[in-house]
Design a protein around this motif. Structure first.
Motif, PDB file in Angstrom:
ATOM      1  N   LEU A  50       0.831  -1.212   0.000  1.00  0.00           N
ATOM      2  CA  LEU A  50       0.000   0.000   0.000  1.00  0.00           C
ATOM      3  C   LEU A  50       0.866   1.263   0.000  1.00  0.00           C
ATOM      4  O   LEU A  50       0.543   2.238  -0.694  1.00  0.00           O
ATOM      5  CB  LEU A  50      -0.945  -0.010   1.215  1.00  0.00           C
ATOM      6  N   ALA A 109       3.727   1.568  -1.391  1.00  0.00           N
ATOM      7  CA  ALA A 109       4.225   1.711  -2.759  1.00  0.00           C
ATOM      8  C   ALA A 109       3.144   2.332  -3.646  1.00  0.00           C
ATOM      9  O   ALA A 109       3.431   3.190  -4.493  1.00  0.00           O
ATOM     10  CB  ALA A 109       4.652   0.346  -3.304  1.00  0.00           C
ATOM     11  N   VAL A 110       1.894   1.918  -3.426  1.00  0.00           N
ATOM     12  CA  VAL A 110       0.793   2.491  -4.205  1.00  0.00           C
ATOM     13  C   VAL A 110       0.676   3.988  -3.932  1.00  0.00           C
ATOM     14  O   VAL A 110       0.558   4.802  -4.854  1.00  0.00           O
ATOM     15  CB  VAL A 110      -0.535   1.769  -3.870  1.00  0.00           C
ATOM     16  N   SER A 128       3.056   5.975  -2.871  1.00  0.00           N
ATOM     17  CA  SER A 128       4.225   6.661  -3.445  1.00  0.00           C
ATOM     18  C   SER A 128       4.020   6.928  -4.930  1.00  0.00           C
ATOM     19  O   SER A 128       4.399   7.984  -5.445  1.00  0.00           O
ATOM     20  CB  SER A 128       5.486   5.808  -3.258  1.00  0.00           C
ATOM     21  N   LYS A 129       3.418   5.946  -5.613  1.00  0.00           N
ATOM     22  CA  LYS A 129       3.232   6.101  -7.060  1.00  0.00           C
ATOM     23  C   LYS A 129       2.097   7.075  -7.380  1.00  0.00           C
ATOM     24  O   LYS A 129       2.167   7.811  -8.353  1.00  0.00           O
ATOM     25  CB  LYS A 129       2.935   4.735  -7.684  1.00  0.00           C
ATOM     26  N   LEU A 130       1.052   7.048  -6.573  1.00  0.00           N
ATOM     27  CA  LEU A 130      -0.119   7.867  -6.878  1.00  0.00           C
ATOM     28  C   LEU A 130      -0.017   9.282  -6.317  1.00  0.00           C
ATOM     29  O   LEU A 130      -0.449  10.241  -6.948  1.00  0.00           O
ATOM     30  CB  LEU A 130      -1.391   7.205  -6.331  1.00  0.00           C
ATOM     31  N   LEU A 170       6.294  11.217  -3.638  1.00  0.00           N
ATOM     32  CA  LEU A 170       7.073  10.868  -2.443  1.00  0.00           C
ATOM     33  C   LEU A 170       6.874  11.857  -1.296  1.00  0.00           C
ATOM     34  O   LEU A 170       6.859  11.456  -0.131  1.00  0.00           O
ATOM     35  CB  LEU A 170       8.559  10.770  -2.796  1.00  0.00           C
ATOM     36  N   ASP A 171       6.699  13.143  -1.603  1.00  0.00           N
ATOM     37  CA  ASP A 171       6.600  14.128  -0.520  1.00  0.00           C
ATOM     38  C   ASP A 171       5.327  13.932   0.294  1.00  0.00           C
ATOM     39  O   ASP A 171       5.370  13.887   1.527  1.00  0.00           O
ATOM     40  CB  ASP A 171       6.668  15.548  -1.091  1.00  0.00           C
ATOM     41  N   GLY A 185       5.534  10.682   2.121  1.00  0.00           N
ATOM     42  CA  GLY A 185       6.461  10.747   3.248  1.00  0.00           C
ATOM     43  C   GLY A 185       5.774  11.250   4.509  1.00  0.00           C
ATOM     44  O   GLY A 185       6.013  10.765   5.612  1.00  0.00           O
ATOM     45  N   TRP A 244      -2.957  -5.280  -2.082  1.00  0.00           N
ATOM     46  CA  TRP A 244      -2.068  -4.107  -2.198  1.00  0.00           C
ATOM     47  C   TRP A 244      -0.846  -4.415  -3.069  1.00  0.00           C
ATOM     48  O   TRP A 244      -0.516  -3.603  -3.945  1.00  0.00           O
ATOM     49  CB  TRP A 244      -1.641  -3.600  -0.822  1.00  0.00           C
ATOM     50  N   ASN A 247      -0.055  -2.542  -6.555  1.00  0.00           N
ATOM     51  CA  ASN A 247       1.258  -1.930  -6.768  1.00  0.00           C
ATOM     52  C   ASN A 247       1.886  -2.446  -8.062  1.00  0.00           C
ATOM     53  O   ASN A 247       2.420  -1.671  -8.857  1.00  0.00           O
ATOM     54  CB  ASN A 247       2.162  -2.234  -5.574  1.00  0.00           C
ATOM     55  N   LEU A 267       0.661  -0.831 -11.265  1.00  0.00           N
ATOM     56  CA  LEU A 267       1.050   0.544 -11.573  1.00  0.00           C
ATOM     57  C   LEU A 267       2.484   0.567 -12.117  1.00  0.00           C
ATOM     58  O   LEU A 267       3.283  -0.311 -11.782  1.00  0.00           O
ATOM     59  CB  LEU A 267       0.976   1.392 -10.293  1.00  0.00           C
ATOM     60  N   PRO A 268       2.835   1.569 -12.925  1.00  0.00           N
ATOM     61  CA  PRO A 268       4.199   1.616 -13.480  1.00  0.00           C
ATOM     62  C   PRO A 268       5.237   1.724 -12.370  1.00  0.00           C
ATOM     63  O   PRO A 268       5.017   2.410 -11.366  1.00  0.00           O
ATOM     64  CB  PRO A 268       4.188   2.870 -14.364  1.00  0.00           C
ATOM     65  N   GLU A 327       9.190   6.450 -12.755  1.00  0.00           N
ATOM     66  CA  GLU A 327       8.756   7.700 -13.370  1.00  0.00           C
ATOM     67  C   GLU A 327      10.012   8.449 -13.799  1.00  0.00           C
ATOM     68  O   GLU A 327      11.037   8.411 -13.109  1.00  0.00           O
ATOM     69  CB  GLU A 327       7.893   8.526 -12.434  1.00  0.00           C
ATOM     70  N   PRO A 340       9.638   4.988  -7.336  1.00  0.00           N
ATOM     71  CA  PRO A 340       8.972   5.513  -6.128  1.00  0.00           C
ATOM     72  C   PRO A 340       8.703   4.432  -5.073  1.00  0.00           C
ATOM     73  O   PRO A 340       8.780   4.709  -3.877  1.00  0.00           O
ATOM     74  CB  PRO A 340       7.652   6.084  -6.656  1.00  0.00           C
ATOM     75  N   ALA A 341       8.394   3.213  -5.508  1.00  0.00           N
ATOM     76  CA  ALA A 341       8.046   2.172  -4.542  1.00  0.00           C
ATOM     77  C   ALA A 341       9.247   1.777  -3.691  1.00  0.00           C
ATOM     78  O   ALA A 341       9.082   1.255  -2.582  1.00  0.00           O
ATOM     79  CB  ALA A 341       7.488   0.949  -5.255  1.00  0.00           C
ATOM     80  N   THR A 397      11.800   6.541  -0.226  1.00  0.00           N
ATOM     81  CA  THR A 397      11.066   7.214   0.853  1.00  0.00           C
ATOM     82  C   THR A 397      11.592   8.636   0.941  1.00  0.00           C
ATOM     83  O   THR A 397      12.814   8.839   1.001  1.00  0.00           O
ATOM     84  CB  THR A 397      11.314   6.508   2.206  1.00  0.00           C
ATOM     85  N   ALA A 398      10.686   9.597   0.939  1.00  0.00           N
ATOM     86  CA  ALA A 398      11.091  10.999   0.876  1.00  0.00           C
ATOM     87  C   ALA A 398      12.138  11.330   1.931  1.00  0.00           C
ATOM     88  O   ALA A 398      11.988  10.985   3.105  1.00  0.00           O
ATOM     89  CB  ALA A 398       9.869  11.898   1.069  1.00  0.00           C
TER      90      ALA A 398
END
Lengths: 356, 204
Positions: A110, A112-113, A115-117, A120-121, A124, B38, B42, B45-46, B49, B80-81, B84-85
């Motif tokens: 979840l 990861a989902v 983060s993609k959607l 990252l900010d 985070g 989940w 995940n 999705l691509p 990016e 992105p996956a 972590t920011a």
């Protein structure tokens, strides 16, 4: 008393035959999930244990101490008497292995989902609040339900749900502390692994420990107790109340994880206090209701065996039972304790059907 | 239940018999669904990016400083996956992978760059038991930040670098490698590591 007291009947016999099948299947589900969760966590952290053995030993020692204290106190807070050790241990092990292992997979997916959607900010800042209340509360809740199915006598009242739910949460919390400890070593650059472990553990036990997983799952477990007490066929009002309790547990988790009110210690303390206070409010209500029903049930059981009402009702407290045992000669004490146990068991059967 | 003394047998406890199948099924289903839905969503999705060339991307923020990387060359992608920011990022360009970690030591006195280098050596070994960092040599980023760099060997060969922030509150670790990356592939993009720049204004 003018006549010799009759023996208390003791607990009703456990169901036999096909009625035991759900419990057996539930036990297989629990064992499988716990084993899978344990293997996953061991595999995940083998590298850290290999490279940072002393930090791992320290983290495990902190975990063992947290678990031992939590297991003792959470069983102790059950009114009348502590829950059986086996269901208590199974509940804690579910939290420690199955729920945490499944949580790693579900949260990873979840997050990861998000983060993609969301990018990252945003992720985070909000990931924990958007992920953990759903995944972790449901995974812990599933364990409480499974414990109720496998040990129907151990979880048949809201107060049982509160205590066994808290134990599931405790197990989860202890494992999560380990996960955070290993992550903290990496996050701190691995220049002083033991200090990183100690720092994160002090924060997670000392600062947020009072309002963490045990508190949330105690609330969700109370909902399971409500449903189990109604043989899983609740009337509308009971079902709504149970749903609200589960939502309250998720809300507590959301509050703790949401980046609201800043990230300072004061904000964290306020959130922890809110979680702890709401859990204690639930505890006070279920404790009062249970003790009231147990006093009634003990009076009825006492009457059945020719015991004075006040003497029977006094058995509702640990102190009352101890005094009753001390009032007889030492050689007779084991027999008195045995009678007390059987009377409590019979009273618990009666209280379970006395409406919750 | 046989009642031998003729007393009221009392209430039977709720045996959760046939009714227990519903909660058993629900609890099992919820557990299975959460660990499958989940990850499947995940996977749908691509995974990456694109990173705009010339864009400065913040990779860490602690104490009084931000750290940013600038990807001058095109073709870089962010995962992105696996990121972590402000903590960890995975980028790739062809066969080359760039892992960036921002680490925040907990000691009262910030550790030296050499101690941070040894810490990085331990961290890479948690993922690959054979991974070894070679002796570091001083390096300066394009914007002037001093750091250390050295070779990485193990399952994957590569290059590692480390840049402490000016106030020593955090450090940025960068590892260039890739299972199929050749030394030439790595050398071709090594400039991205030197693009690290610290600026005032990080999260306190």
């Amino acid at each position: 008393m003018t006549e010799a007291p009759r023996e208390p009947r003791g607990p009703a016999p456990a169901p036999q035959g096909p009625h035991r099948l759900p419990a057996l299947v539930g036990a297989v589900v629990i064992a499988t999930a716990c084993l899978a969760g344990l293997v996953l966590q061991v595999v995940q952290f083998t590298g850290h244990i290999r490279v940072f053995p002393w930090a791992a030993v320290l983290a495990l020692a902190f975990a063992a101490a947290t678990f031992a204290f939590g297991f003792w106190i959470l069983r102790r807070i059950r009114p009348v008497r502590a829950p059986d050790p086996v269901p208590s241990a199974v509940a804690a092990v579910w939290g420690m292995t199955a729920a945490t292992g499944a949580g790693i997979v579900a949260n990873g997916g979840l997050s990861a989902v998000w983060s993609k959607l969301l990018g990252l900010d945003v992720t985070g800042a909000w990931d924990a609040a958007l992920t953990a209340p759903v995944n972790e509360e449901l995974l812990k809740l599933a364990g409480i339900v499974l414990v109720a199915v496998v040990f129907p006598r151990a979880l048949r009242d809201p107060v049982d749900g509160f205590v066994l739910g808290a134990l599931v949460g405790l197990g989860f919390e202890v494992s999560e502390n380990l996960v955070y400890a290993f992550q903290a070593v990496t996050r701190a650059g691995a220049t002083d692994p033991a200090l990183a472990v100690a720092t994160t553990t002090v924060v997670r036990v000392g600062l947020t420990g009072l309002g963490s997983h045990w508190a949330m799952s105690a609330v969700a477990g109370t909902a399971v107790g409500l449903l189990a007490a109604a043989r899983w066929r609740p009337e509308r009002r009971r079902a709504v109340l149970a749903a609200l309790l589960v939502l309250l547990a998720m809300g507590q988790h959301w509050l703790l994880d949401a980046p609201l009110f800043g990230e300072g210690i004061a904000a964290v303390l306020v959130k922890v206090a809110a979680v702890f206070a709401s859990t204690m409010a639930v505890y006070v209500l279920v404790r009062r209701s249970y003790r009231r029903r147990m006093r009634r049930a003990l009076a009825a059981e006492g009457e059945a065996v020719g015991m004075r009402r006040s003497a029977a009702v006094a058995l509702v407290t640990r102190h009352g039972r101890l005094r009753a045992a001390q009032d007889v000669a030492r050689p007779e004490q084991p027999a008195v304790l045995d009678r007390q146990e059987r009377m409590l068991a019979a009273a618990e059967d009666r209280a379970a059907l006395d409406g919750t | 239940m046989a009642d031998t003394d003729g007393r009221d047998p009392g209430p039977r406890p709720p045996d959760h018999g046939p009714g227990a199948w519903v909660p058993l099924g629900a609890a099992t289903a919820v557990t299975v669904l959460l660990v499958t839905v989940w990850p499947l969503l995940n996977a749908a999705l691509p995974d990456t990016e694109p990173v705009r060339s010339g864009q400065a991307l913040r990779v860490g923020s602690e104490g009084g400083y931000d750290a940013a990387l600038t990807f001058e060359r095109g073709g870089w992608e962010l995962h992105p996956a696996a990121s972590t920011a402000d903590r960890s990022y995975l980028f790739s360009r062809g066969p080359v992978e760039l892992t960036v970690r921002s680490v925040v030591p907990v000691e009262e006195t910030p550790p030296s760059a050499t101690e941070l280098w040894h810490g990085l050596g331990r961290i890479v070994r948690t993922e690959d038991p054979d991974a070894r960092l070679g002796d570091p040599r001083p390096v300066a980023a394009d914007a002037g930040a001093p750091g250390l760099t050295g070779p990485l060997s193990g399952d994957e060969d590569g290059v590692a670098a480390l840049y402490p922030s000016p106030d020593g509150v955090f450090a940025v670790q960068l590892v260039l490698s890739g299972p199929d990356a050749t030394p030439a592939d790595l050398a071709a993009v090594e400039d991205v590591v030197r693009s690290i720049a610290f600026s005032e204004g990080g999260s306190a």
